[in-house]
Design an enzyme around this catalytic site. Structure first.
Site, mmCIF file in Angstrom:
data_model
loop_
_atom_site.group_PDB
_atom_site.id
_atom_site.type_symbol
_atom_site.label_atom_id
_atom_site.label_comp_id
_atom_site.label_asym_id
_atom_site.label_seq_id
_atom_site.Cartn_x
_atom_site.Cartn_y
_atom_site.Cartn_z
ATOM 1 N N THR A 5 -1.492 1.578 5.883
ATOM 2 C CA THR A 5 -1.201 2.822 5.158
ATOM 3 C C THR A 5 -1.254 4.040 6.075
ATOM 4 O OG1 THR A 5 -1.819 4.230 3.299
ATOM 5 C CG2 THR A 5 -3.612 3.064 4.377
ATOM 6 N N ARG A 6 -0.429 5.042 5.716
ATOM 7 C CA ARG A 6 -0.496 6.336 6.398
ATOM 8 C C ARG A 6 -0.777 7.441 5.379
ATOM 9 N NH1 ARG A 6 5.419 7.367 5.348
ATOM 10 N NH2 ARG A 6 4.860 9.540 5.123
ATOM 11 N N ARG A 13 6.902 -1.228 -1.269
ATOM 12 C CA ARG A 13 8.199 -0.563 -1.364
ATOM 13 C C ARG A 13 8.400 0.362 -0.152
ATOM 14 N NH1 ARG A 13 10.362 3.993 -2.897
ATOM 15 N NH2 ARG A 13 12.311 3.906 -4.090
ATOM 16 N N HIS A 65 -4.676 5.628 -3.603
ATOM 17 C CA HIS A 65 -4.959 5.966 -4.996
ATOM 18 C C HIS A 65 -5.080 4.665 -5.793
ATOM 19 C CE1 HIS A 65 -4.263 10.078 -3.835
ATOM 20 N NE2 HIS A 65 -3.080 9.749 -3.353
ATOM 21 N N HIS A 75 -2.555 1.804 -5.097
ATOM 22 C CA HIS A 75 -2.767 1.076 -3.843
ATOM 23 C C HIS A 75 -3.944 0.129 -3.970
ATOM 24 C CE1 HIS A 75 -1.097 5.116 -2.797
ATOM 25 N NE2 HIS A 75 -0.147 4.309 -2.366
#
Ligand code: PPS
Length: 576
Positions: free
Chosen positions: A198-199, A292, A203, A206
């Site tokens: 992740t960058r 996605r 929340h 996720h």
């Protein structure tokens, strides 16, 4: 499922760090070698080369491997490798290097981190590289923009001998190398480890993805966020790491851990997904979650996405067997209100009401000081984000006046400064054209090159002020559109929005008539050369937030327009 094909904890790991004796020898010898101070991105690449995160690479790519990677996503020997890892240098240095030269690579403080044994120096075709790597030459693609604007024109390839990893002083205990992470997994008895890349802050959506992935695979979870370089404008990694640490408390004990990945993302979408997979395999993971638009930069300014939402999954699927790590694909998650639950969009029961909140919407809510709904995130995460992104009325901003000499820029800037000081709450700095030229840019003239440099300097100072919560009022002529846009980008990158361009559009005839310094007369007489509007161009902005003609309005009336705009956009409240 091919899980039994995958050896846990990764495969052969390259280690480029040399023994102490060799290090001392290299330090001695390096006195006679040219050296290069690594850029932030090169530092990230070096770290992953040195610690084995980029195994099987042993250095920066030479031409044959580079061209093969760009064209086929493979090294020249056929090994899958989708992203060119290259060392870009300026021509001046390139001319000093030959096959067999040694090049000392240093951090910004001058500490020698590694030595490159040069095999090849060449001038790459950036156009071709962007087309092949990103499938795009669009200047808004951050990877394309980086290659076009921030990359030196020569590449140098060769093997590395490393002395030490780059220094980090933040979250030291969370920065595990591939070796350390593999050992940790082995100690904890984690045989199946699913990585979450992740960058962004995490929340509820996720967290649900990671829960599901771990549950379905009966695997442990590694939250493996990028803390090297991400998309310009992303939430800074300090804030994100605090968010991740607070989220970790929501997982059952000893099922999940976090480690930071110092990689510099390219945002190459499908290719980058493969790259992330190889890196995660090197870090000892057996699975990688691919959601996605994995590692894509989103859409361009006209709303056209750079990659299809599931392109990365398709490409991953095709190469999964040879990658040695498995993909855990996820569709976009949406919140189903009735169930108070996140589910993949293709599993939503018919007719059920769903909710989503985009990144843009989230930023908008934070800027306006509005609530972030609890179905979207966790209170601790929201609190961290609110600390970093206070509402606009508490953030810094820049007002950038542009216009001809004697158009009224300085007058408006001065009146506005006084009004803002009267209201109080934030420090105000005036960077007037004349004042800047007396101090910051005293050695500069009025060629395009010097004017651009002058504006960049003003932009830099204004971005520092804005970043730290102040108000910067800039009032140069700034006749060129491209550098004005550069400054806008610089400031928007530190403040989300926070850049207001005011075109003081008083016509040339009026300015010339006013001529308070007698300078137009001198320009007409040819005594002053390159004079804006007379013998030098002024490019009218098409992106100004406000256009003000001071011909018939008083300074107070003009400034009132600006104040109304600031109020409307939430930069100042009714009470200042
Ligand atoms: S720029 O183009 O933005 O870098 O110019 P700036 O720093 O605002 O400086 C403009 C002031 O310098 C005086 N001056 C000239 N202006 C334009 N062209 C030429 N050749 C020139 N030579 C001197 C001019 O008085 C400008 O001041 P302002 O306050 O704008 O009238």
């Amino acid at each position: 499922m091919h899980s039994n094909l995958i050896s846990p904890h990764g495969g052969t790991l390259v280690n480029l760090t040399v023994e102490h004796e060799r290090q001392e020898e290299l330090k001695r010898l390096s006195r006679d070698w040219p050296s290069w101070d690594l850029t932030p991105r090169q530092l990230c690449d070096l770290e992953l080369l040195a610690n084995g995160g980029f195994s099987p690479l042993r250095g920066f790519l030479c031409r044959g491997d580079y061209e093969s990677v760009c064209e086929n996503m493979r090294l020249a020997d056929g090994t899958i490798w989708p992203i060119p890892i290259t060392l870009d240098i300026p021509e001046e240095l390139a001319k000093k290097l030959d096959n067999g030269s040694m090049l000392a690579l240093r951090d910004p403080e001058g500490v020698m981190l590694a030595v490159l044994r040069v095999e090849e120096v060449w001038q790459p075709d950036f156009m071709q590289e962007t087309e092949q790597t990103f499938g795009s030459t669009h200047p808004e693609h951050p990877g394309v923009a980086y290659l076009t604007n921030s990359t030196n024109p020569w590449y140098v390839g060769g093997k590395l001998e490393c002395l030490q990893l780059p220094n980090h002083y933040d979250f030291v205990e969370l920065r595990l190398t591939p070796r350390q992470l593999r050992d940790r997994f082995a100690t904890m008895g984690w045989h199946r480890v699913v990585a979450f890349q992740t960058r962004n802050p995490m929340h509820r959506a996720h967290q649900e993805i990671t829960f599901r992935a771990a549950r379905e695979l009966e695997a442990n979870l590694l939250i493996h966020p990028v803390v090297g370089m991400t998309k310009p404008g992303d939430v800074d990694h300090y804030t994100r790491v605090r968010c991740y640490l607070s989220i970790l408390k929501h997982y059952p004990r000893n099922t999940a851990m976090i480690s930071l990945l110092p990689v510099a993302m390219r945002l190459a979408g499908p290719r980058e997904a493969l790259w992330h997979a190889i890196i995660r395999k090197n870090y000892g993971c057996t699975h990688l979650i691919v959601g996605r638009d994995h590692a894509g930069p989103g859409s361009d300014s006209s709303g056209r996405p750079f990659y299809g939402p599931y392109d990365a999954q398709e490409v991953f699927q095709r190469h999964q067997d040879e990658l040695g790590i498995q993909m855990v694909p996820f569709k976009m998650m949406v919140y189903v209100e009735d169930r108070d639950e996140y589910v993949p969009v293709d599993e939503v029961p018919k007719g059920a009401a769903v909710k989503t909140l985009s990144g843009t919407e989230l930023r908008g809510r934070l800027a306006a000081g509005r609530d972030i709904p609890s179905w979207f995130s966790f209170p601790e995460v929201v609190q961290e984000l609110k600390r970093t992104y206070p509402s606009r009325s508490k953030r810094g901003f820049t007002i950038f006046f542009t216009g001809l000499s004697a158009a009224g820029k300085s007058t408006l800037a001065n009146v506005l400064m006084v009004k803002l000081l009267e209201a109080g709450g934030r420090p105000v700095t005036l960077l007037d054209g004349d004042i800047v030229r007396k101090n910051l840019s005293s050695e500069l003239g009025f060629s395009k090159e010097h004017r651009d440099l002058n504006i960049r300097r003003i932009g830099f100072v204004a971005s520092e002020i804005t970043k730290n919560g102040g108000i910067a009022l800039c009032a140069p002529i700034a006749p060129y559109d491209s550098v004005r846009k550069e400054v806008r980008q610089m400031i928007e990158a530190v403040s989300g929005s926070g850049f207001i361009l005011v075109h003081v559009a008083t016509p040339l005839e009026v300015c010339e008539q006013r001529d308070p310094k007698g300078i137009y007369a001198k320009a007409r007489a040819g005594i002053i050369k390159e004079f804006t509007g007379i013998s030098d161009p002024y490019e009218e902005p098409t992106d100004a937030e406000l256009t003000i003609d001071t011909t018939t309005m008083s300074p107070e009336e003009c400034v009132q327009q600006i104040i109304l705009h600031l109020e409307k956009e939430g930069y100042i409240g009714p009470n200042g």
